[in-house]
Design an enzyme around this catalytic site. Sequence first.
Site, PDB file in Angstrom:
ATOM      1  N   HIS A 167      58.724  31.858  25.185  1.00 55.61           N
ATOM      2  CA  HIS A 167      57.757  30.781  25.385  1.00 55.61           C
ATOM      3  C   HIS A 167      58.468  29.465  25.667  1.00 55.61           C
ATOM      4  CE1 HIS A 167      53.807  32.529  23.729  1.00 55.61           C
ATOM      5  NE2 HIS A 167      53.815  32.454  25.036  1.00 55.61           N
ATOM      6  N   ARG A 223      38.055  27.858  43.871  1.00 54.36           N
ATOM      7  CA  ARG A 223      37.603  29.231  43.593  1.00 54.36           C
ATOM      8  C   ARG A 223      36.691  29.184  42.372  1.00 54.36           C
ATOM      9  NH1 ARG A 223      43.302  30.346  45.227  1.00 54.36           N
ATOM     10  NH2 ARG A 223      43.274  31.927  46.851  1.00 54.36           N
ATOM     11  N   ARG A 252      33.983  27.160  47.089  1.00 60.06           N
ATOM     12  CA  ARG A 252      33.647  28.472  47.633  1.00 60.06           C
ATOM     13  C   ARG A 252      32.664  29.166  46.694  1.00 60.06           C
ATOM     14  NH1 ARG A 252      38.328  32.809  48.268  1.00 60.06           N
ATOM     15  NH2 ARG A 252      38.187  32.923  46.001  1.00 60.06           N
ATOM     16  N   GLU A 263      37.738  35.773  57.120  1.00 58.25           N
ATOM     17  CA  GLU A 263      38.609  36.681  56.364  1.00 58.25           C
ATOM     18  C   GLU A 263      38.572  38.106  56.891  1.00 58.25           C
ATOM     19  OE1 GLU A 263      38.763  35.456  51.875  1.00 58.25           O
ATOM     20  OE2 GLU A 263      36.664  35.604  52.433  1.00 58.25           O
ATOM     21  N   ASN A 295      44.893  35.319  53.317  1.00 53.76           N
ATOM     22  CA  ASN A 295      45.267  36.390  52.377  1.00 53.76           C
ATOM     23  C   ASN A 295      44.454  37.649  52.673  1.00 53.76           C
ATOM     24  OD1 ASN A 295      46.636  34.285  51.213  1.00 53.76           O
ATOM     25  ND2 ASN A 295      45.223  34.039  49.505  1.00 53.76           N
ATOM     26  N   ASP A 296      43.145  37.459  52.772  1.00 51.52           N
ATOM     27  CA  ASP A 296      42.308  38.612  53.066  1.00 51.52           C
ATOM     28  C   ASP A 296      42.366  38.983  54.535  1.00 51.52           C
ATOM     29  OD1 ASP A 296      41.181  39.710  50.734  1.00 51.52           O
ATOM     30  OD2 ASP A 296      39.965  37.908  50.481  1.00 51.52           O
ATOM     31  N   ARG A 314      46.287  44.120  49.885  1.00 49.90           N
ATOM     32  CA  ARG A 314      47.192  43.007  49.609  1.00 49.90           C
ATOM     33  C   ARG A 314      47.934  43.153  48.295  1.00 49.90           C
ATOM     34  NH1 ARG A 314      42.744  38.085  49.036  1.00 49.90           N
ATOM     35  NH2 ARG A 314      43.963  37.102  47.406  1.00 49.90           N
ATOM     36  N   CYS A 363      43.165  28.216  54.206  1.00 51.73           N
ATOM     37  CA  CYS A 363      43.280  28.070  52.754  1.00 51.73           C
ATOM     38  C   CYS A 363      43.977  29.255  52.104  1.00 51.73           C
ATOM     39  CB  CYS A 363      41.913  27.834  52.118  1.00 51.73           C
ATOM     40  SG  CYS A 363      40.822  29.234  52.299  1.00 51.73           S
TER      41      CYS A 363
END
Length: 656
Positions: free
Chosen positions: A306, A413, A449, A547, A570-571, A581, A618
């Site tokens: 930690h 998000r 979104r 996407e 990403n998608d 992915r 994005c």
Amino acid sequence: MIRSAAVVRVIEGLHTRPATSLAQLAKAYQCAIELESPAGKANMKSPVKLMLLGVKEGDEVYINADGPDERDAVTRLLAYLMDPASGVGEAEEAAPAAPAGQAAPGAAIASTAPAAQPDNVLQGVAGSKGVAVGTPYLVFPEPLVPERQVICEDEIDAELERFRGVLEQFVAEANARAQQPSTSEQTRSILRALVDVAMDEEFVGAIIRGIEGQGDAAAVVLRVGQALSEAFESLDDPYMRARSEDIRGVARKLAAQLLGVPLPDLGAIASPCVIVAADLSAWDFSSLALEHVQGLVCTGGSATSHVAIMARTYGIPAVLGVGQRQALLAGASRIVVDGDQGRAIVNPDPAQEAAAEAAIAAARATAEALQRYRDVVPLTSDGREIHVCANLGALSEIPLALRAGAMGVGLFRTELLFMQHRELPSEDMQAHAYTQLAQAFFPRQVIVRTLDVGGDKPIAGLSFPVEENPFLGWRGVRMCLDRPEVFKPQLRALLRAAGVGNLRVMIPMISDIEEVRSVKALIAQCRQELVEQGIAHGEFDLGIMIETPAAVLQADALAAEVAFFSIGTNDLTQYVMATDRANAQVARLYRIEHPAVMKAVHLACRAARAAGIPVGICGEAAANLELIPKFIHMGVTELSMSPASILAAKQRIHSL
Ligand code: PEP
Ligand code: MG
């Protein structure tokens, strides 16, 4: 009694924070709940027992629940276990710019990397990147030795009282530290985890039984702490092994208090120094006067301690696990911490010190050069303004984004809002959250979104079918349109927050124009209801995420329906390349720079330009310094990325 099977999807398994959160969730139910893994069974209400099971991502487990609310409990706990986003926040935070006396990440001391290391170089592991040089502040406290092992029978009650008092004090102190405004979110959750360790049934129960058996409280605390930390040390997983330090740290703190032995007061450090310690616990770290800490060297510990996570959070160079070199360290009058190479240099010679200073200066220059871009509005050579914005997942990340010079939010998000609770978040709660977000950035634009969950990411209050191909299934806008009772409160909340004046909304996973039209119809219905109910609201521009290949191929028609595009690379990469992915086996195909994906981005940009609407990116690719010029060339005017990448992206754009 219900028994339900699950495959654990929590990333990296049930380490401290997921185990703590899971136990927290379990404690909210009356029924008895047990987690069964190949390694054994554990009471799900005990984080320590859960951690000791050593459950890893991908393990098959069972939840056994017995009691009146067993069904609800199992549904909620399964959702948590099967959600890769559970335990998010475990990842290190972006390291801020290094303070004076330190070099930022990446600045290795190249000239002091000989093949055979001089005697004054202690090799350990890199805990937190960056280089620092300074005066050591030694923290090698004497071992705590209880004055006695046993007590008389008539002392038991008073001893129990003493232990409970000390425990309460520890919890109160930890909570107070967690609430200080200067405490980072990361430290806050580590402090909460320490409190959970201190309050754990396994730990407290064993101590109470020990005292009831006529054990001296301090002796029992040290014994139980030792036994429990050894149990953690024997686990395979290095992350879990590192948790033994947390337990030892808590036990030490409690025992010192019981013995009336003062521990080093790390909060009282008043001048710049490098902390040199045997084993700095997370508790010790949270008491440090961080503004004076240039670096950290520990003889024990690992990169997953930690203390390492906390050092990374605050951008403090740290080297851990340099071995039992206490005598050498105790004689140090100057020390170099090289968090890039994972080593410490005791009493550096002039050449070593000069190399360290050079690395620090170079890193400082780079960080300072980047800081200049904080308030810069990057323009391309042909005078186009590019918005460099932040991708956020929680309101707690707002300060980080503002400090990093975000020109707005290109993607908020909303999934976390839905996942953090035991039931669906109410319209009011959402309206409050979106309003806070919009206000924090006003007058800069904020794009929220709408909910993007699906079979792969379950949430409480919604049951999802088991699907063969969740990424091709009931996710994003598909689910939302089928569930107006979930979608409408979000749209209404967004309309209410739109009153601030800078909110935009975008829809994920669009693959058909009818989906856009249906969302617009639903928004119109929500607006009408708000008008009729006399509830204040505003207007927002509606955009979509690009996407899917279907969205790219119909981009012209879609552009006529909406106010902006935001490309989710990403998608888009996963769907264009037909490559999951998250599947490492096919990762070689998951490449944003693949000509097929770049062509898809180009087509979407061309359609946006033709329709005269703005287009942004994005996905992760927005921060890719090599691709940024290509995106801008294609007509992209907004790049949204994690806050840590913003300054470098601004600099890159400015250089075009
Ligand atoms: C994307 O797909 O590029 C994107 C930004 O969305 P997420 O990563 O949340 O799916
Ligand atoms: Mg996406």
